[in-house]
Design a protein around this motif. Sequence first.
Motif, PDB file in Angstrom:
ATOM      1  N   UNK A   1       0.819  -1.209   0.000  1.00  0.00           N
ATOM      2  CA  UNK A   1       0.000   0.000   0.000  1.00  0.00           C
ATOM      3  C   UNK A   1       0.857   1.266   0.000  1.00  0.00           C
ATOM      4  N   UNK A   2       2.002   1.224   0.658  1.00  0.00           N
ATOM      5  CA  UNK A   2       2.869   2.406   0.719  1.00  0.00           C
ATOM      6  C   UNK A   2       3.584   2.663  -0.594  1.00  0.00           C
ATOM      7  N   UNK A   3       3.608   1.672  -1.474  1.00  0.00           N
ATOM      8  CA  UNK A   3       4.305   1.810  -2.755  1.00  0.00           C
ATOM      9  C   UNK A   3       3.318   1.549  -3.899  1.00  0.00           C
ATOM     10  N   UNK A   4       2.316   2.349  -3.973  1.00  0.00           N
ATOM     11  CA  UNK A   4       1.255   2.130  -4.958  1.00  0.00           C
ATOM     12  C   UNK A   4       1.183   3.202  -6.024  1.00  0.00           C
ATOM     13  N   UNK A   5       2.101   4.153  -6.025  1.00  0.00           N
ATOM     14  CA  UNK A   5       2.018   5.264  -6.977  1.00  0.00           C
ATOM     15  C   UNK A   5       2.170   4.789  -8.413  1.00  0.00           C
ATOM     16  N   UNK A   6       3.142   3.919  -8.666  1.00  0.00           N
ATOM     17  CA  UNK A   6       3.382   3.454 -10.038  1.00  0.00           C
ATOM     18  C   UNK A   6       2.207   2.623 -10.535  1.00  0.00           C
ATOM     19  N   UNK A   7       1.681   1.748  -9.699  1.00  0.00           N
ATOM     20  CA  UNK A   7       0.554   0.905 -10.120  1.00  0.00           C
ATOM     21  C   UNK A   7      -0.698   1.747 -10.375  1.00  0.00           C
ATOM     22  N   UNK A   8      -0.946   2.721  -9.513  1.00  0.00           N
ATOM     23  CA  UNK A   8      -2.106   3.587  -9.736  1.00  0.00           C
ATOM     24  C   UNK A   8      -1.933   4.442 -10.995  1.00  0.00           C
ATOM     25  N   UNK A   9      -0.704   4.845 -11.249  1.00  0.00           N
ATOM     26  CA  UNK A   9      -0.426   5.668 -12.424  1.00  0.00           C
ATOM     27  C   UNK A   9      -0.713   4.913 -13.708  1.00  0.00           C
ATOM     28  N   UNK A  10      -0.244   3.679 -13.805  1.00  0.00           N
ATOM     29  CA  UNK A  10      -0.418   2.891 -15.028  1.00  0.00           C
ATOM     30  C   UNK A  10      -1.719   2.095 -15.038  1.00  0.00           C
ATOM     31  N   UNK A  11      -2.592   2.331 -14.057  1.00  0.00           N
ATOM     32  CA  UNK A  11      -3.934   1.767 -14.099  1.00  0.00           C
ATOM     33  C   UNK A  11      -4.922   2.701 -14.773  1.00  0.00           C
ATOM     34  N   UNK A  12      -4.456   3.888 -15.158  1.00  0.00           N
ATOM     35  CA  UNK A  12      -5.317   4.869 -15.813  1.00  0.00           C
ATOM     36  C   UNK A  12      -5.490   4.515 -17.288  1.00  0.00           C
ATOM     37  N   UNK A  13      -6.592   5.003 -17.852  1.00  0.00           N
ATOM     38  CA  UNK A  13      -6.879   4.710 -19.253  1.00  0.00           C
ATOM     39  C   UNK A  13      -5.865   5.341 -20.186  1.00  0.00           C
ATOM     40  N   UNK A  14      -5.291   6.479 -19.747  1.00  0.00           N
ATOM     41  CA  UNK A  14      -4.320   7.144 -20.617  1.00  0.00           C
ATOM     42  C   UNK A  14      -3.073   6.291 -20.815  1.00  0.00           C
ATOM     43  N   UNK A  15      -2.820   5.374 -19.879  1.00  0.00           N
ATOM     44  CA  UNK A  15      -1.708   4.431 -19.998  1.00  0.00           C
ATOM     45  C   UNK A  15      -2.204   3.031 -20.338  1.00  0.00           C
ATOM     46  N   UNK A  16      -3.409   2.951 -20.967  1.00  0.00           N
ATOM     47  CA  UNK A  16      -3.976   1.696 -21.469  1.00  0.00           C
ATOM     48  C   UNK A  16      -4.215   0.667 -20.361  1.00  0.00           C
ATOM     49  N   UNK A  17      -4.215   1.109 -19.110  1.00  0.00           N
ATOM     50  CA  UNK A  17      -4.470   0.233 -17.954  1.00  0.00           C
ATOM     51  C   UNK A  17      -3.557  -0.997 -17.972  1.00  0.00           C
ATOM     52  N   UNK A  18      -2.301  -0.768 -18.300  1.00  0.00           N
ATOM     53  CA  UNK A  18      -1.370  -1.891 -18.420  1.00  0.00           C
ATOM     54  C   UNK A  18      -1.040  -2.510 -17.068  1.00  0.00           C
ATOM     55  N   UNK A  19      -1.247  -1.772 -15.975  1.00  0.00           N
ATOM     56  CA  UNK A  19      -0.981  -2.340 -14.656  1.00  0.00           C
ATOM     57  C   UNK A  19      -1.949  -3.465 -14.314  1.00  0.00           C
ATOM     58  N   UNK A  20      -3.069  -3.530 -15.015  1.00  0.00           N
ATOM     59  CA  UNK A  20      -4.050  -4.590 -14.776  1.00  0.00           C
ATOM     60  C   UNK A  20      -3.813  -5.804 -15.658  1.00  0.00           C
ATOM     61  N   UNK A  21      -2.766  -5.772 -16.434  1.00  0.00           N
ATOM     62  CA  UNK A  21      -2.434  -6.901 -17.310  1.00  0.00           C
ATOM     63  C   UNK A  21      -2.099  -8.118 -16.457  1.00  0.00           C
ATOM     64  N   UNK A  22      -2.646  -9.276 -16.772  1.00  0.00           N
ATOM     65  CA  UNK A  22      -2.352 -10.471 -15.962  1.00  0.00           C
ATOM     66  C   UNK A  22      -0.871 -10.860 -16.039  1.00  0.00           C
ATOM     67  N   UNK A  23      -0.336 -11.220 -14.886  1.00  0.00           N
ATOM     68  CA  UNK A  23       1.078 -11.582 -14.804  1.00  0.00           C
ATOM     69  C   UNK A  23       1.274 -13.025 -15.234  1.00  0.00           C
ATOM     70  N   UNK A  24       2.357 -13.307 -15.909  1.00  0.00           N
ATOM     71  CA  UNK A  24       2.677 -14.648 -16.360  1.00  0.00           C
ATOM     72  C   UNK A  24       3.139 -15.490 -15.181  1.00  0.00           C
ATOM     73  N   UNK A  25       2.593 -16.703 -15.089  1.00  0.00           N
ATOM     74  CA  UNK A  25       3.060 -17.615 -14.045  1.00  0.00           C
ATOM     75  C   UNK A  25       4.481 -18.072 -14.330  1.00  0.00           C
ATOM     76  N   UNK A  26       4.757 -18.321 -15.592  1.00  0.00           N
ATOM     77  CA  UNK A  26       6.092 -18.708 -16.052  1.00  0.00           C
ATOM     78  C   UNK A  26       6.353 -18.052 -17.408  1.00  0.00           C
ATOM     79  N   UNK A  27       7.575 -17.694 -17.616  1.00  0.00           N
ATOM     80  CA  UNK A  27       7.945 -17.074 -18.893  1.00  0.00           C
ATOM     81  C   UNK A  27       8.642 -18.128 -19.743  1.00  0.00           C
ATOM     82  N   UNK A  28       8.064 -18.400 -20.894  1.00  0.00           N
ATOM     83  CA  UNK A  28       8.632 -19.356 -21.831  1.00  0.00           C
ATOM     84  C   UNK A  28       9.405 -18.599 -22.913  1.00  0.00           C
ATOM     85  N   UNK A  29      10.714 -18.727 -22.853  1.00  0.00           N
ATOM     86  CA  UNK A  29      11.561 -18.025 -23.808  1.00  0.00           C
ATOM     87  C   UNK A  29      12.061 -18.990 -24.887  1.00  0.00           C
TER      88      UNK A  29
END
Length: 461
Positions: free
Chosen positions: A433-461
């Motif tokens: 909660x004390x470090x929520x500025x970046x997440x709130x910033x990129x949850x806005x529509x102007x930033x395409x709400x990319x902070x709400x993008x689902x996180x990958x459980x595993x990255x397949x490279x």
Amino acid sequence: MFNMAPKKTALKKSLGETTMLKRSVSTRAKKNSDVKLVDESSKRKAVSPLKQLSKRSAFGDITNDADLSKKITTNKKDSKKNVETISHVVKKNLKESENGNKAVMPHKKTGRSNIPTFPPKVQMAKANIKPEKVHPSSVSKPTCDKTEVLTSVRVKSPDSTDNELYLTAVEELKKLTTKDEERKKEPLPPPGVEDFDAENMGDPVQVSEYAMDIFSYLKEREAKFVIDNYMERQTSINTAMRALLVDWLVEIQENFELNHETLYLAVKLTDIYLSKVTVSKETLQLVGAAAIFIASKYDERMAPMLEEMLYVCDGAYDKKELIRMEINILNKVGFELGIPLSYRFLRRYARCSKVTLPVLTLARYILELSLMEYTFVSESDSKLAAAALLLALKMKEISGWTKTLQYYSGYSLEEIKDLVFKLNDMLKMKPKEALSTVRNKYSHKIFFEVAKEPVLAEVNL
């Protein structure tokens, strides 16, 4: 717990819940503030304290004294008359000298013609020598062209031999042009790589001729700004306090509407200073405020004022302390502000690979979150930018590490895959909660709400 002042509550308490801290000074007014604020709608007019004096024309009289100006103007008119009189007398004397009379000059003030005098005309004796007749066919015509005739100045060549000690200006220009063409002959991109710079060669804003050299130079400079594990030497601060400071800097960047390069440079200056100086927790916020103040002066068209920086610190420091910290940071970094930033590399890689704006914004979100994590402080900025872009591509299920990205970044998949795994683990961490500025910033529509993008459980490279 370390209390970083001011947080959102401290800022919004005086601004109201629905008001954000904008670039205007008037939104940050307080009742008992020492800072005198100006209404945003009113325009400032420049009033000259010398309004009663006469205006001074460009390249004219270098004084505002009216009496002296009249004297200068009168002297100019008199001098013009004297020049006309003298020129008339000179022409008259030249005609008289042709007739064998003495030529005289008028006196400087009275116009008397007694002194000085020209010497009498010297009669040249005619020599009884007849000129030789030269046949026109025997005269050799010049072999050089008009350009060589006009540029007949001969310049010493720095790398010329004894047989060719001097070159004409045209020869020197041709030699320099040949060297430039040889220097510009670089190997073309390998097959399968889109030549982004060649496509934009006609656009002068893209500086495609120098783009590869610029970013190659920035990668070479990264070795000069490597940051070690300085937290082992700090006795009063820890990684949590640093993360809170970076979160506060992100809030300042958003509220003041500063460039993202300003934020990244401020964080970099803070880490460099902390790696060289041991600070207390009471001084940590002052270091961050001075760092973003310096970065604003370097990268912004209009940097915030000193009073504005003191205001966002909630009166914790005074003017002298902020200026002294600014001087200390500049001394410790050796006035080196052209630091390679991961944000610049990310923008270059994204443009060369022609990714969409939502993908680039997601990569920016990942990169901005990494600013608060101390584990990424010692990482290379160019490599960190490449890993953030690859993770964003994987999260969007678009593509992997293409040949184009490998060519323009200079990193293979094996070199950045470990860093991609670390960034993905950072995204999977539970938000604080004390470090929520970046997440709130990129949850806005102007930033395409990319902070709400689902996180990958595993990255397949």
